[in-house]
Motif scaffolding. Sequence first.
Motif, PDB file in Angstrom:
ATOM      1  N   ILE A   1      62.905 -84.107  68.987  1.00 57.53           N
ATOM      2  CA  ILE A   1      62.840 -82.909  69.981  1.00 57.53           C
ATOM      3  C   ILE A   1      62.524 -83.378  71.289  1.00 57.53           C
ATOM      4  O   ILE A   1      63.016 -82.577  72.053  1.00 57.53           O
ATOM      5  CB  ILE A   1      61.474 -82.217  69.421  1.00 57.53           C
ATOM      6  N   GLN A   2      62.045 -84.451  71.776  1.00 55.80           N
ATOM      7  CA  GLN A   2      61.679 -84.792  73.124  1.00 55.80           C
ATOM      8  C   GLN A   2      63.030 -85.029  73.916  1.00 55.80           C
ATOM      9  O   GLN A   2      63.075 -84.797  75.249  1.00 55.80           O
ATOM     10  CB  GLN A   2      60.798 -86.095  73.310  1.00 55.80           C
ATOM     11  N   ALA A   3      64.173 -85.131  73.079  1.00 56.67           N
ATOM     12  CA  ALA A   3      65.550 -85.572  73.733  1.00 56.67           C
ATOM     13  C   ALA A   3      66.403 -84.185  73.871  1.00 56.67           C
ATOM     14  O   ALA A   3      67.527 -84.040  74.403  1.00 56.67           O
ATOM     15  CB  ALA A   3      66.388 -86.741  72.965  1.00 56.67           C
ATOM     16  N   SER A   4      65.773 -83.247  73.228  1.00 52.54           N
ATOM     17  CA  SER A   4      66.457 -81.894  73.071  1.00 52.54           C
ATOM     18  C   SER A   4      66.130 -80.839  74.413  1.00 52.54           C
ATOM     19  O   SER A   4      65.237 -81.238  75.155  1.00 52.54           O
ATOM     20  CB  SER A   4      65.922 -81.068  71.759  1.00 52.54           C
ATOM     21  N   ARG A   5      67.197 -80.050  74.385  1.00 51.68           N
ATOM     22  CA  ARG A   5      66.951 -79.126  75.601  1.00 51.68           C
ATOM     23  C   ARG A   5      66.900 -77.797  75.250  1.00 51.68           C
ATOM     24  O   ARG A   5      67.154 -76.686  76.022  1.00 51.68           O
ATOM     25  CB  ARG A   5      67.995 -79.391  76.687  1.00 51.68           C
ATOM     26  N   ASP A   6      66.859 -77.748  73.926  1.00 50.90           N
ATOM     27  CA  ASP A   6      66.904 -76.277  73.489  1.00 50.90           C
ATOM     28  C   ASP A   6      65.792 -75.621  73.840  1.00 50.90           C
ATOM     29  O   ASP A   6      64.535 -75.929  73.375  1.00 50.90           O
ATOM     30  CB  ASP A   6      67.121 -76.305  71.848  1.00 50.90           C
ATOM     31  N   PRO A   7      65.956 -74.321  74.223  1.00 52.27           N
ATOM     32  CA  PRO A   7      64.767 -73.270  74.815  1.00 52.27           C
ATOM     33  C   PRO A   7      63.855 -73.059  73.661  1.00 52.27           C
ATOM     34  O   PRO A   7      62.376 -72.738  73.751  1.00 52.27           O
ATOM     35  CB  PRO A   7      65.231 -72.194  75.460  1.00 52.27           C
ATOM     36  N   ARG A   8      64.425 -72.793  72.288  1.00 54.03           N
ATOM     37  CA  ARG A   8      63.562 -72.818  71.133  1.00 54.03           C
ATOM     38  C   ARG A   8      62.544 -73.817  70.809  1.00 54.03           C
ATOM     39  O   ARG A   8      61.636 -73.375  70.017  1.00 54.03           O
ATOM     40  CB  ARG A   8      64.537 -72.208  70.094  1.00 54.03           C
ATOM     41  N   THR A   9      62.510 -74.774  71.272  1.00 49.40           N
ATOM     42  CA  THR A   9      61.670 -76.077  71.031  1.00 49.40           C
ATOM     43  C   THR A   9      60.642 -76.410  72.161  1.00 49.40           C
ATOM     44  O   THR A   9      60.231 -77.291  72.332  1.00 49.40           O
ATOM     45  CB  THR A   9      62.247 -77.373  70.551  1.00 49.40           C
TER      46      THR A   9
ATOM     47  N   PHE B   1      58.150 -75.192  73.686  1.00 45.50           N
ATOM     48  CA  PHE B   1      56.843 -75.196  73.641  1.00 45.50           C
ATOM     49  C   PHE B   1      56.398 -76.491  72.924  1.00 45.50           C
ATOM     50  O   PHE B   1      55.273 -77.299  73.167  1.00 45.50           O
ATOM     51  CB  PHE B   1      56.081 -73.817  72.767  1.00 45.50           C
ATOM     52  N   VAL B   2      56.831 -76.542  71.643  1.00 42.22           N
ATOM     53  CA  VAL B   2      56.502 -77.842  70.821  1.00 42.22           C
ATOM     54  C   VAL B   2      57.009 -79.154  71.691  1.00 42.22           C
ATOM     55  O   VAL B   2      56.128 -80.075  71.575  1.00 42.22           O
ATOM     56  CB  VAL B   2      57.067 -77.911  69.484  1.00 42.22           C
ATOM     57  N   ARG B   3      57.857 -79.140  72.351  1.00 47.27           N
ATOM     58  CA  ARG B   3      58.274 -80.144  73.330  1.00 47.27           C
ATOM     59  C   ARG B   3      57.141 -80.409  74.228  1.00 47.27           C
ATOM     60  O   ARG B   3      56.957 -81.530  74.360  1.00 47.27           O
ATOM     61  CB  ARG B   3      59.540 -80.030  73.702  1.00 47.27           C
ATOM     62  N   SER B   4      56.470 -79.229  74.763  1.00 51.58           N
ATOM     63  CA  SER B   4      55.549 -79.653  75.692  1.00 51.58           C
ATOM     64  C   SER B   4      54.341 -80.279  75.154  1.00 51.58           C
ATOM     65  O   SER B   4      53.613 -80.747  76.229  1.00 51.58           O
ATOM     66  CB  SER B   4      55.268 -78.235  76.438  1.00 51.58           C
ATOM     67  N   LEU B   5      54.132 -80.113  74.008  1.00 47.11           N
ATOM     68  CA  LEU B   5      52.921 -80.746  73.483  1.00 47.11           C
ATOM     69  C   LEU B   5      53.019 -82.422  72.882  1.00 47.11           C
ATOM     70  O   LEU B   5      52.109 -82.800  72.693  1.00 47.11           O
ATOM     71  CB  LEU B   5      52.734 -80.057  71.955  1.00 47.11           C
ATOM     72  N   GLY B   6      54.340 -82.852  73.277  1.00 52.57           N
ATOM     73  CA  GLY B   6      54.759 -84.015  72.934  1.00 52.57           C
ATOM     74  C   GLY B   6      54.859 -84.446  71.363  1.00 52.57           C
ATOM     75  O   GLY B   6      55.048 -85.421  71.144  1.00 52.57           O
ATOM     76  N   ILE B   7      55.216 -83.078  70.800  1.00 53.52           N
ATOM     77  CA  ILE B   7      55.849 -83.292  69.434  1.00 53.52           C
ATOM     78  C   ILE B   7      57.216 -83.834  69.238  1.00 53.52           C
ATOM     79  O   ILE B   7      58.176 -83.482  69.909  1.00 53.52           O
ATOM     80  CB  ILE B   7      55.793 -81.973  68.687  1.00 53.52           C
ATOM     81  N   GLN B   8      57.470 -84.879  68.433  1.00 55.67           N
ATOM     82  CA  GLN B   8      58.942 -85.385  68.141  1.00 55.67           C
ATOM     83  C   GLN B   8      59.580 -84.786  67.019  1.00 55.67           C
ATOM     84  O   GLN B   8      60.827 -84.554  67.128  1.00 55.67           O
ATOM     85  CB  GLN B   8      58.627 -87.065  67.962  1.00 55.67           C
ATOM     86  N   VAL B   9      58.636 -84.391  66.031  1.00 58.60           N
ATOM     87  CA  VAL B   9      59.337 -83.864  64.696  1.00 58.60           C
ATOM     88  C   VAL B   9      58.443 -82.491  64.180  1.00 58.60           C
ATOM     89  O   VAL B   9      57.260 -82.786  64.351  1.00 58.60           O
ATOM     90  CB  VAL B   9      59.170 -85.012  63.710  1.00 58.60           C
ATOM     91  N   TYR B  10      59.098 -81.700  63.866  1.00 61.02           N
ATOM     92  CA  TYR B  10      58.577 -80.210  63.577  1.00 61.02           C
ATOM     93  C   TYR B  10      59.376 -79.946  62.334  1.00 61.02           C
ATOM     94  O   TYR B  10      60.413 -79.958  62.140  1.00 61.02           O
ATOM     95  CB  TYR B  10      58.771 -79.448  64.595  1.00 61.02           C
ATOM     96  N   LEU B  11      58.467 -79.699  61.298  1.00 60.32           N
ATOM     97  CA  LEU B  11      58.868 -78.896  60.225  1.00 60.32           C
ATOM     98  C   LEU B  11      58.257 -77.593  59.841  1.00 60.32           C
ATOM     99  O   LEU B  11      57.141 -77.387  59.873  1.00 60.32           O
ATOM    100  CB  LEU B  11      58.607 -79.719  58.805  1.00 60.32           C
ATOM    101  N   CYS B  12      59.083 -76.249  60.086  1.00 59.59           N
ATOM    102  CA  CYS B  12      58.833 -74.996  59.934  1.00 59.59           C
ATOM    103  C   CYS B  12      59.015 -74.358  58.621  1.00 59.59           C
ATOM    104  O   CYS B  12      60.237 -74.316  58.519  1.00 59.59           O
ATOM    105  CB  CYS B  12      58.947 -74.316  61.131  1.00 59.59           C
ATOM    106  N   ILE B  13      58.205 -73.979  57.795  1.00 61.15           N
ATOM    107  CA  ILE B  13      58.450 -73.249  56.553  1.00 61.15           C
ATOM    108  C   ILE B  13      57.931 -71.925  56.656  1.00 61.15           C
ATOM    109  O   ILE B  13      56.897 -71.457  56.973  1.00 61.15           O
ATOM    110  CB  ILE B  13      57.827 -74.121  55.451  1.00 61.15           C
ATOM    111  N   PRO B  14      59.052 -70.847  56.148  1.00 61.75           N
ATOM    112  CA  PRO B  14      58.548 -69.409  56.174  1.00 61.75           C
ATOM    113  C   PRO B  14      57.740 -69.318  54.923  1.00 61.75           C
ATOM    114  O   PRO B  14      57.976 -69.983  53.824  1.00 61.75           O
ATOM    115  CB  PRO B  14      59.930 -68.888  56.007  1.00 61.75           C
ATOM    116  N   LEU B  15      56.926 -68.324  54.900  1.00 62.50           N
ATOM    117  CA  LEU B  15      55.869 -67.771  54.007  1.00 62.50           C
ATOM    118  C   LEU B  15      56.468 -66.391  53.407  1.00 62.50           C
ATOM    119  O   LEU B  15      56.573 -65.574  54.296  1.00 62.50           O
ATOM    120  CB  LEU B  15      54.475 -67.852  54.587  1.00 62.50           C
ATOM    121  N   PHE B  16      56.628 -66.454  52.089  1.00 63.76           N
ATOM    122  CA  PHE B  16      57.268 -65.232  51.453  1.00 63.76           C
ATOM    123  C   PHE B  16      56.298 -64.840  50.360  1.00 63.76           C
ATOM    124  O   PHE B  16      55.590 -65.662  49.614  1.00 63.76           O
ATOM    125  CB  PHE B  16      58.447 -65.411  50.739  1.00 63.76           C
TER     126      PHE B  16
END
Length: 387
Positions: A114-122, A124-139
């Motif tokens: 993520i730190q190498a990404s420029r995608d605006p959707r990441t 916030f998590v990039r600002s926290l120093g997060i490198q890897v992120y797994l997001c799972i929707p709840l149903f």
Amino acid sequence: MSPSPLTLSDDAIGAVAADPAVARRHLTLIAEATDRLMAADDPRAMIDSLFTLIRDELRLDFYFNYRRDDATTRLEASGGLSRDAWQAAARLDIEETACGLAMRERRSLHLTDIQASRDPRTAFVRSLGIQVYLCIPLFHGSQVLGTLGFGRTAPLPFDEDERRLLALLCHYVSLAKHRLRIEEALREGLETQSRLLAELNHRVRNALQVAIGLVTHQIGTAVDASARAALSRAVERLQVLASAHRPLYATAAPGLVDLPALFREVIAQVRGEAAERAVDAVDRIAVSIERAVGAALLLDALLAHDDDGGAPQIGMRLDRRDGNEMLELSFQGSGWGGRKALIDHDRLVARLCHQLRATPTSEDDGCLILVMPYDGSEYGHRNAADG
């Protein structure tokens, strides 16, 4: 230049782990997590507890739990954030983030480097120093309850076993969240019902007090002695009705009246004497307001035929007969066994017994017994002995 698309991965739940040692650890985590989730009564504390349980095993640094209610999404819980970061996460337009994409696509989202990404959707998590992120929707069924995302500052993608473990845990989180939402809705419904019942009782009680005042005024203007006596009995019965609607006898369950307390009040009201020991109830007995009114009027009608003026000793107990829960009322006092005949001679007593489905018996001249169906359990009431 438009942002590059985010990669989505399948969130199918498969075997937890191929390595036996990893599998044992994951199964232990699943068992512990299931116990915590199923026993939880607070959604935020529930996810905090889950994060604490799995953080070291999965090398997690952050988590984000967003809740979806209809078209509104808000941050419900998070871990690893400073106060300022939490406030920033709460202000996010979730639809413009990776979590928003995961909900729209209804699939899990695994982001790496993520730190190498420029995608605006990441952003916030990039600002926290997060490198890897797994997001799972709840149903729950077709309903989207929100998302649960996990972040690592180390550049270690979640492997297949870890993704499967988190997908399974999120499945249990969804079940627990749905349960908590149902319980929340039930509590709100009960609170609304309780407020409406209180307002209804208040209005009925006020109306009865007005009626009592009007009839009392008529007593003062009546010339005929028999008319005054009849009006006095009418006032007495109106007062009994008003007593059943007083909040003094309310129980923990909305709509139920403490019958022993109501009987004591009727005796004190009619006889003008203390009645704390006049009613002996082995069980905790609460009935609907309709049955409480009928029972109180029946007691008043029986007391009206008490020639010596003394109140009987009243016993109340619950009994199971032929598979049905029955309420037994016993009236012990001189001549009370003979009041069984009132069923045939007093129309009010007969109507009230019919309304309550009460069957009278008399063991001897000094004891009248009334047995009727008990409706407390139909209204969610349980005896003290049942817990």
